[in-house]
Design an enzyme around this catalytic site. Sequence first.
Site, PDB file in Angstrom:
ATOM      1  N   CYS A  60      48.220 -31.402  48.318  1.00 55.42           N
ATOM      2  CA  CYS A  60      49.240 -30.612  47.661  1.00 55.42           C
ATOM      3  C   CYS A  60      50.422 -30.647  48.717  1.00 55.42           C
ATOM      4  O   CYS A  60      50.048 -30.250  49.848  1.00 55.42           O
ATOM      5  CB  CYS A  60      48.998 -29.173  47.386  1.00 55.42           C
ATOM      6  SG  CYS A  60      49.862 -28.217  46.400  1.00 55.42           S
ATOM      7  N   ASP A  90      36.385  -9.017  42.738  1.00 57.49           N
ATOM      8  CA  ASP A  90      35.806  -8.645  43.795  1.00 57.49           C
ATOM      9  C   ASP A  90      35.926  -7.171  44.053  1.00 57.49           C
ATOM     10  O   ASP A  90      35.178  -6.230  44.489  1.00 57.49           O
ATOM     11  CB  ASP A  90      36.632  -9.245  44.973  1.00 57.49           C
ATOM     12  CG  ASP A  90      36.113  -8.513  46.570  1.00 57.49           C
ATOM     13  OD1 ASP A  90      34.707  -9.067  46.595  1.00 57.49           O
ATOM     14  OD2 ASP A  90      36.958  -8.129  47.166  1.00 57.49           O
TER      15      ASP A  90
END
Length: 155
Positions: A75, A125
């Site tokens: 990327c 999370d």
Amino acid sequence: MVEFTHISDGRAQMVDISAKPDVVREAVAQGRIYLRPATLAAIREGSVVKGNVLATARVAATLAVKDTPRIIPMCHTIPLGAVTVDFTEGDGYIEATVVTKSTGKTGVEMEALTGVSVALLTIWDMVKSAEKDENGQYPVTCIEGIRVVEKKKGQ
């Protein structure tokens, strides 16, 4: 046969975009995390022990967008003009939407997808203790549908 621009002679390589003109680009990505009703209520009420879930996920998504080239090897580093992160609550889920904008030589969809992914992982999370069952498993919690819903070039 499909030609992959990131592979040459069987080796991964970054595509040369240096000759491409700078163009205004935008990408919109979305994804969902399914949660227990009590967890959704706790997020809505601001009573999650770890803190403000959506504010934390928004910051995490923005940081992830900016760090996309560090975690996706081929990327390109691009100049980001804007990043917006929004959340919508649906029936049993929270949907994250990330919009990325740039004026550059390549698209910003990988950045938008990375932002959505990290936003949803951050939510997981922060609420995982509330989502676990008596065996420590996650029978309801599920991330799905991460996708690019819109991509614009040259507007």
